[in-house]
Design a protein around this motif. Structure first.
Motif, PDB file in Angstrom:
ATOM      1  N   ALA A  57       0.908  -1.054  -0.017  1.00 49.31           N
ATOM      2  CA  ALA A  57      -0.090  -0.242   0.676  1.00 49.31           C
ATOM      3  C   ALA A  57       1.080   1.526  -0.307  1.00 49.31           C
ATOM      4  O   ALA A  57       2.140   1.072   0.667  1.00 49.31           O
ATOM      5  N   THR A  58       0.302   2.054  -1.497  1.00 50.70           N
ATOM      6  CA  THR A  58       1.435   3.220  -1.229  1.00 50.70           C
ATOM      7  C   THR A  58       0.800   4.218  -0.251  1.00 50.70           C
ATOM      8  O   THR A  58      -0.521   4.540  -0.442  1.00 50.70           O
ATOM      9  N   TYR A  59       1.667   5.672  -0.227  1.00 52.88           N
ATOM     10  CA  TYR A  59       0.971   6.994   0.338  1.00 52.88           C
ATOM     11  C   TYR A  59       1.897   7.642  -0.011  1.00 52.88           C
ATOM     12  O   TYR A  59       2.849   8.078   0.194  1.00 52.88           O
ATOM     13  N   GLN A  60       1.585   8.543  -1.253  1.00 56.45           N
ATOM     14  CA  GLN A  60       2.117   9.379  -2.078  1.00 56.45           C
ATOM     15  C   GLN A  60       1.536  10.266  -2.173  1.00 56.45           C
ATOM     16  O   GLN A  60       0.835  10.907  -2.193  1.00 56.45           O
ATOM     17  N   SER A  61       2.724  10.890  -2.058  1.00 57.71           N
ATOM     18  CA  SER A  61       2.572  13.252  -1.913  1.00 57.71           C
ATOM     19  C   SER A  61       2.294  13.444  -3.153  1.00 57.71           C
ATOM     20  O   SER A  61       2.598  13.224  -4.405  1.00 57.71           O
ATOM     21  N   VAL A  62       1.904  15.057  -3.297  1.00 62.92           N
ATOM     22  CA  VAL A  62       1.146  15.248  -4.074  1.00 62.92           C
ATOM     23  C   VAL A  62       2.610  15.496  -4.993  1.00 62.92           C
ATOM     24  O   VAL A  62       2.197  16.029  -6.485  1.00 62.92           O
ATOM     25  N   SER A  63       3.502  15.691  -5.100  1.00 60.93           N
ATOM     26  CA  SER A  63       4.404  16.267  -5.304  1.00 60.93           C
ATOM     27  C   SER A  63       4.415  15.157  -6.993  1.00 60.93           C
ATOM     28  O   SER A  63       5.215  15.412  -8.148  1.00 60.93           O
ATOM     29  N   GLY A  64       3.652  13.697  -6.602  1.00 59.92           N
ATOM     30  CA  GLY A  64       4.056  12.854  -8.066  1.00 59.92           C
ATOM     31  C   GLY A  64       3.378  14.037  -8.525  1.00 59.92           C
ATOM     32  O   GLY A  64       3.545  13.784  -9.725  1.00 59.92           O
ATOM     33  N   ALA A  65       2.103  14.532  -8.930  1.00 57.24           N
ATOM     34  CA  ALA A  65       1.695  15.092  -9.931  1.00 57.24           C
ATOM     35  C   ALA A  65       1.621  15.975 -10.443  1.00 57.24           C
ATOM     36  O   ALA A  65       1.365  17.265 -10.765  1.00 57.24           O
ATOM     37  N   GLY A  66       3.491  16.462  -9.487  1.00 56.58           N
ATOM     38  CA  GLY A  66       3.713  17.823 -10.206  1.00 56.58           C
ATOM     39  C   GLY A  66       3.367  19.204 -10.106  1.00 56.58           C
ATOM     40  O   GLY A  66       2.778  19.082  -8.351  1.00 56.58           O
ATOM     41  N   LYS A  67       3.928  20.351  -9.648  1.00 53.08           N
ATOM     42  CA  LYS A  67       3.726  21.422  -9.168  1.00 53.08           C
ATOM     43  C   LYS A  67       2.497  22.148  -9.011  1.00 53.08           C
ATOM     44  O   LYS A  67       1.877  22.360  -8.109  1.00 53.08           O
TER      45      LYS A  67
END
Length: 341
Positions: free
Chosen positions: A155-165
């Motif tokens: 299960a991942t908990y991925q930050s919003v920077s993965g969607a760019g600026k």
């Protein structure tokens, strides 16, 4: 002797991090060129302490004489521009999803499968894996060498920077709006991300998985071992930088926590921080700006015959993207892949 290096998608979050990483690691450059879309032409970007780069048009740039191009402009643009750069004799290291599963394009994490890099010499394109895949396989590799992995549940908990600026801006603006009681409409994400978690990254596929979850499964098999079964649930969380993963691993033979601790402690690119006390683990906020993949909460999983569970975090813009790309470039130089191009 330095090389001419181009960074495509230089104005994005990953592109800026690539420029920063090249300078920090003193990559042997004679010239660095920042490339982006036409609307960004003329934008000034920093490289190192003093150099200012003016962005040039990716679409119009002549790659002849450029040794390496590090691409992060989006998959659709890479599909057109990366082969054009490779045809001009440039070695392309692409951070998008465009080429990752093509059989003649190696998918490389230097600490895990450096031997795969040479397979990309002919076509001239090397793929950088998905950010979540990179940090997971870095932690899995020494364990797989020790006891051979059969199955991974993550299960991942991925930050919003993965969607760019734009994703980072949306979290900031929504958080501020909540405090001042303003209404906001989600644009980058399907639901509000501030003070929320969204179990949806990328598009849905026919089997109900999202493409991000599919990527983790197929990329892990391509990088590490085609026989490993992987099931993932990928979640976007209200963190600016840093991805976290809760990983459960089933092995083919017995493996103890003590054995796993020993190999992880010596694994390249991994830092084991695992104290069974309050605060004795690493969080995404602490991993931001760091190069390592941090492993914590290592313990037995009693629900399967030979199981372990652990928590791992990493800066998704660094090891999950920019740093891994630059390390691939360093490895290509060391293996002599630029000779004769």
């Amino acid at each position: 002797m330095g090389m001419k290096v181009a960074v495509a998608g230089a104005t994005g979050a990953v592109g800026r991090e690539i420029l920063k990483t090249l300078a920090e690691r003193d990559f042997p450059v004679s010239e660095v060129v920042a490339l982006a879309s036409a609307r960004s032409v003329g934008t000034e970007l920093s490289y190192g302490d003093r150099t200012v780069l003016k962005v040039q048009s990716l679409e119009r740039f002549d790659f002849k004489g450029t040794s390496i191009a590090l691409f992060s402009p989006g998959a659709a643009i890479s599909a057109v521009q990366a082969p054009r750069a490779a045809a001009a004799g440039c070695l392309v290291i692409d951070n998008t999803s465009q080429f990752r599963m093509e059989p003649d394009v190696p998918l490389v994490v230097p600490e895990v499968n450096p031997q795969a890099l040479r397979r990309g010499a002919k076509r001239g394109i090397i793929a950088n894996p998905n950010c979540s895949t990179i940090q997971m396989v870095l932690a899995l590799k020494p364990l797989h060498d020790l006891a051979r992995i059969r199955r991974v549940v993550v299960a991942t908990y991925q930050s919003v920077s993965g969607a760019g600026k734009e994703g980072m801006d949306e979290l900031f603006n929504q958080t501020r709006a909540i405090y001042v009681n303003d209404a906001t409409t989600p644009e980058q994400f399907t639901k509000p991300i501030a003070f929320n978690c969204i179990p949806h990254i990328d598009r849905f596929m026919d089997d109900g998985a999202t493409k991000e979850e599919w990527k983790m499964a197929v990329e892990t098999r391509k990088i590490l071992d085609p026989d490993i079964a992987v099931v993932a649930t990928c979640v976007r969380v209200p963190v600016f930088i840093g991805h976290a993963e809760a990983v459960h691993v089933e092995f083919e033979v017995p493996i103890t926590v003590e054995q796993a601790t020993e190999v992880l402690r010596d694994a390249p690119g991994v830092q084991l921080v695992d104290k069974r006390e309050d605060g004795g683990y690493v969080t995404p906020a602490e991993a931001a700006g760091e190069d390592a993949v941090f492993v914590s909460r290592l313990r037995a999983d009693p629900t399967v015959p030979h199981g372990l569970a652990f928590w791992c975090v990493a800066d998704n813009l660094r090891k999950g993207a920019a740093l891994n790309a630059v390390q691939i470039a360093e490895l290509a130089v060391a293996q002599g892949l630029l000779e004769g191009r």
